[in-house]
Motif scaffolding. Structure first.
Motif, PDB file in Angstrom:
ATOM      1  N   GLU A 169       0.853  -1.343  -0.080  1.00 25.37           N
ATOM      2  CA  GLU A 169      -0.161  -0.591  -0.028  1.00 25.37           C
ATOM      3  C   GLU A 169       0.663   1.428  -0.034  1.00 25.37           C
ATOM      4  O   GLU A 169       0.840   1.566  -0.721  1.00 25.37           O
ATOM      5  CB  GLU A 169      -0.525  -0.108   1.073  1.00 25.37           C
ATOM      6  N   ALA A 170       1.912   1.114   0.405  1.00 23.45           N
ATOM      7  CA  ALA A 170       3.165   2.470   0.836  1.00 23.45           C
ATOM      8  C   ALA A 170       3.470   2.253  -0.410  1.00 23.45           C
ATOM      9  O   ALA A 170       3.700   3.425  -0.650  1.00 23.45           O
ATOM     10  CB  ALA A 170       3.944   2.003   1.825  1.00 23.45           C
ATOM     11  N   LEU A 171       3.785   1.748  -1.273  1.00 16.41           N
ATOM     12  CA  LEU A 171       4.188   1.814  -2.581  1.00 16.41           C
ATOM     13  C   LEU A 171       2.977   1.694  -3.847  1.00 16.41           C
ATOM     14  O   LEU A 171       3.265   2.334  -5.100  1.00 16.41           O
ATOM     15  CB  LEU A 171       5.525   0.874  -2.978  1.00 16.41           C
ATOM     16  N   ALA A 172       1.681   2.177  -3.278  1.00 19.13           N
ATOM     17  CA  ALA A 172       0.645   2.037  -4.026  1.00 19.13           C
ATOM     18  C   ALA A 172       1.048   1.021  -5.623  1.00 19.13           C
ATOM     19  O   ALA A 172       0.633   1.231  -6.315  1.00 19.13           O
ATOM     20  CB  ALA A 172       0.748   3.825  -4.916  1.00 19.13           C
ATOM     21  N   LEU A 173       1.257  -0.560  -5.380  1.00 23.26           N
ATOM     22  CA  LEU A 173       1.003  -1.046  -5.946  1.00 23.26           C
ATOM     23  C   LEU A 173       0.701  -2.389  -5.501  1.00 23.26           C
ATOM     24  O   LEU A 173       0.496  -2.317  -4.360  1.00 23.26           O
ATOM     25  CB  LEU A 173       2.569  -1.670  -6.514  1.00 23.26           C
ATOM     26  N   PRO A 174      -0.072  -3.175  -6.378  1.00 22.81           N
ATOM     27  CA  PRO A 174      -0.825  -4.767  -6.099  1.00 22.81           C
ATOM     28  C   PRO A 174       0.240  -5.223  -5.652  1.00 22.81           C
ATOM     29  O   PRO A 174       1.035  -5.875  -6.367  1.00 22.81           O
ATOM     30  CB  PRO A 174      -1.494  -4.919  -7.414  1.00 22.81           C
ATOM     31  N   PRO A 175       0.212  -6.805  -4.646  1.00 24.66           N
ATOM     32  CA  PRO A 175       0.775  -7.407  -4.388  1.00 24.66           C
ATOM     33  C   PRO A 175       2.117  -8.015  -5.368  1.00 24.66           C
ATOM     34  O   PRO A 175       3.185  -8.470  -5.388  1.00 24.66           O
ATOM     35  CB  PRO A 175       0.146  -8.720  -3.438  1.00 24.66           C
ATOM     36  N   ALA A 176       1.065  -8.526  -6.599  1.00 23.57           N
ATOM     37  CA  ALA A 176       1.420  -9.763  -7.666  1.00 23.57           C
ATOM     38  C   ALA A 176       2.842  -8.764  -8.155  1.00 23.57           C
ATOM     39  O   ALA A 176       3.754  -8.888  -8.872  1.00 23.57           O
ATOM     40  CB  ALA A 176      -0.155  -9.713  -8.838  1.00 23.57           C
ATOM     41  N   GLU A 177       3.067  -7.242  -8.369  1.00 27.68           N
ATOM     42  CA  GLU A 177       3.681  -6.716  -8.464  1.00 27.68           C
ATOM     43  C   GLU A 177       5.166  -6.374  -7.863  1.00 27.68           C
ATOM     44  O   GLU A 177       5.862  -5.495  -7.981  1.00 27.68           O
ATOM     45  CB  GLU A 177       3.756  -5.367  -8.953  1.00 27.68           C
ATOM     46  N   VAL A 178       4.653  -7.045  -6.778  1.00 30.27           N
ATOM     47  CA  VAL A 178       6.568  -7.195  -5.377  1.00 30.27           C
ATOM     48  C   VAL A 178       6.779  -7.700  -5.739  1.00 30.27           C
ATOM     49  O   VAL A 178       6.161  -9.107  -5.123  1.00 30.27           O
ATOM     50  CB  VAL A 178       5.695  -6.547  -4.368  1.00 30.27           C
ATOM     51  N   VAL A 179       8.562  -7.986  -5.594  1.00 29.95           N
ATOM     52  CA  VAL A 179       8.523  -9.694  -4.752  1.00 29.95           C
ATOM     53  C   VAL A 179       9.156  -9.197  -3.305  1.00 29.95           C
ATOM     54  O   VAL A 179       9.933  -7.600  -2.990  1.00 29.95           O
ATOM     55  CB  VAL A 179      10.110  -9.552  -5.698  1.00 29.95           C
ATOM     56  N   TYR A 180       9.486  -9.416  -2.529  1.00 24.63           N
ATOM     57  CA  TYR A 180      10.286  -9.918  -0.918  1.00 24.63           C
ATOM     58  C   TYR A 180      11.834 -10.694  -0.916  1.00 24.63           C
ATOM     59  O   TYR A 180      10.816 -12.032  -1.241  1.00 24.63           O
ATOM     60  CB  TYR A 180       9.029  -9.615  -0.019  1.00 24.63           C
ATOM     61  N   VAL A 181      12.295  -9.846  -0.264  1.00 23.42           N
ATOM     62  CA  VAL A 181      13.665 -11.006  -0.345  1.00 23.42           C
ATOM     63  C   VAL A 181      13.866 -10.478   0.983  1.00 23.42           C
ATOM     64  O   VAL A 181      13.616  -9.438   1.544  1.00 23.42           O
ATOM     65  CB  VAL A 181      15.183  -9.975  -1.393  1.00 23.42           C
ATOM     66  N   GLY A 182      14.431 -11.998   1.800  1.00 20.46           N
ATOM     67  CA  GLY A 182      14.960 -11.794   3.059  1.00 20.46           C
ATOM     68  C   GLY A 182      15.522 -13.585   2.945  1.00 20.46           C
ATOM     69  O   GLY A 182      14.914 -14.039   3.122  1.00 20.46           O
ATOM     70  N   ASP A 183      15.660 -13.373   4.501  1.00 24.51           N
ATOM     71  CA  ASP A 183      17.096 -13.925   4.852  1.00 24.51           C
ATOM     72  C   ASP A 183      16.195 -15.617   5.274  1.00 24.51           C
ATOM     73  O   ASP A 183      16.477 -16.564   5.767  1.00 24.51           O
ATOM     74  CB  ASP A 183      18.086 -14.089   5.624  1.00 24.51           C
ATOM     75  N   GLU A 184      15.076 -15.566   5.846  1.00 26.27           N
ATOM     76  CA  GLU A 184      14.299 -16.291   6.783  1.00 26.27           C
ATOM     77  C   GLU A 184      12.824 -16.758   5.870  1.00 26.27           C
ATOM     78  O   GLU A 184      12.138 -16.546   5.375  1.00 26.27           O
ATOM     79  CB  GLU A 184      13.448 -15.758   8.145  1.00 26.27           C
ATOM     80  N   PRO A 185      13.066 -18.350   5.323  1.00 29.32           N
ATOM     81  CA  PRO A 185      11.454 -18.663   4.753  1.00 29.32           C
ATOM     82  C   PRO A 185      10.519 -19.225   4.879  1.00 29.32           C
ATOM     83  O   PRO A 185       9.768 -19.050   3.883  1.00 29.32           O
ATOM     84  CB  PRO A 185      13.057 -20.205   4.810  1.00 29.32           C
ATOM     85  N   ASP A 186      10.551 -18.769   6.621  1.00 26.09           N
ATOM     86  CA  ASP A 186       8.804 -18.965   7.006  1.00 26.09           C
ATOM     87  C   ASP A 186       8.316 -17.326   6.721  1.00 26.09           C
ATOM     88  O   ASP A 186       8.033 -17.103   6.161  1.00 26.09           O
ATOM     89  CB  ASP A 186       8.871 -19.730   8.166  1.00 26.09           C
ATOM     90  N   ILE A 187       8.860 -17.133   7.716  1.00 26.92           N
ATOM     91  CA  ILE A 187       8.289 -15.170   8.619  1.00 26.92           C
ATOM     92  C   ILE A 187       8.528 -14.508   6.320  1.00 26.92           C
ATOM     93  O   ILE A 187       7.785 -13.267   6.462  1.00 26.92           O
ATOM     94  CB  ILE A 187       9.799 -14.975   9.312  1.00 26.92           C
ATOM     95  N   ASP A 188       9.809 -14.783   5.421  1.00 29.69           N
ATOM     96  CA  ASP A 188      10.252 -13.822   4.864  1.00 29.69           C
ATOM     97  C   ASP A 188       9.403 -14.054   3.304  1.00 29.69           C
ATOM     98  O   ASP A 188       8.457 -13.563   3.604  1.00 29.69           O
ATOM     99  CB  ASP A 188      11.624 -13.966   4.782  1.00 29.69           C
TER     100      ASP A 188
END
Length: 239
Positions: A169-188
């Motif tokens: 929402e802060a990016l004004a983008l739908p989730p399908a247009e966003v990648v999340y990168v993190g080091d935890e397989p479950d949390i991230d």
């Protein structure tokens, strides 16, 4: 829909938290002395990491607030009663040693450079805004990210969908247009995927497993993965 933004975790993804935490606590113990109940500094350091995970989980579950988890960590680690002022003072002395050990991973700035101008960049962290803003500023990369959201202020933490959706929402983008990168397989990665984003697990230690997740072992693999834009179902080289 194409990927338009990369949303980042900070600790142990962009920033080498594990090394900084261990180095900081070692320096703190050298200055303060080994608390009673621990035979060695190594034993104390391992106990500190266990207590950190425990109290962070309490914070993420809404059982305590940001300052409260810090105070409880100090009390449990020392094994004695401290009033709030004493716990805050002890933790502040620890933080000074921890901050002196802050460093980015070597692949952080190169990947931010490689993605700049093609993807929008933002941060979602299970920390506090004050802490992560300061950290990213000191490390010289705060201006790379157009937004910075943290669990302490959001009132919801990863892996809850609400945290990821607030960042979209802060990016004004739908989730399908966003990648999340993190080091935890479950949390991230799993949490992001469940919220409708594309989750990428940064497995720096090469633990492996979780074949259902998109996995990279270094950030220099990310630009090629994004450029392929197959929604990351095909490139077995990253699994």
């Amino acid at each position: 829909m194409p990927i338009r933004a990369v949303l980042w975790d900070v600790d142990d993804t962009l920033f080498d938290y594990t090394t900084a935490s261990a180095t900081g606590m070692s320096g703190h113990l050298a200055a303060e002395g080994l608390p009673s109940g621990y035979r060695t500094a190594e034993e104390a350091g391992e106990a500190w990491q266990r207590l950190t995970r425990h109290h962070w989980a309490r914070f993420a579950a809404g059982e305590t607030d940001w300052q409260g988890q810090r105070r409880d960590r100090a009390r449990d680690f020392l094994g004695r009663r401290l009033d709030d002022a004493e716990a805050d003072a002890w933790f502040d002395r620890h933080i000074a040693h921890y901050e002196a050990a802050w460093t980015l991973f070597p692949d952080t700035v190169p990947v931010l450079d490689a993605l700049a101008g093609t993807y929008r960049l933002a941060v979602l962290s299970n920390s506090s805004l004050e802490q992560q803003h300061r950290k990213l500023t000191v490390l010289g990369v705060r201006d790379r990210f157009e937004s910075l959201l943290c669990a302490a202020e959001l009132g919801v933490a990863k892996p809850a969908a609400g945290a990821f959706l607030a960042a979209c929402e802060a990016l004004a983008l739908p989730p399908a247009e966003v990648v999340y990168v993190g080091d935890e397989p479950d949390i991230d990665a799993r949490g992001a995927t469940a919220a409708g984003l594309t989750g990428v697990w940064l497995d720096r230690g090469g633990r492996g497993g979780h074949p259902e997740l998109v996995r990279i072992t270094a950030l220099d693999q990310l630009p090629g993965l994004l450029a392929g834009d197959t929604r990351f179902g095909a490139p077995d080289t990253f699994r």
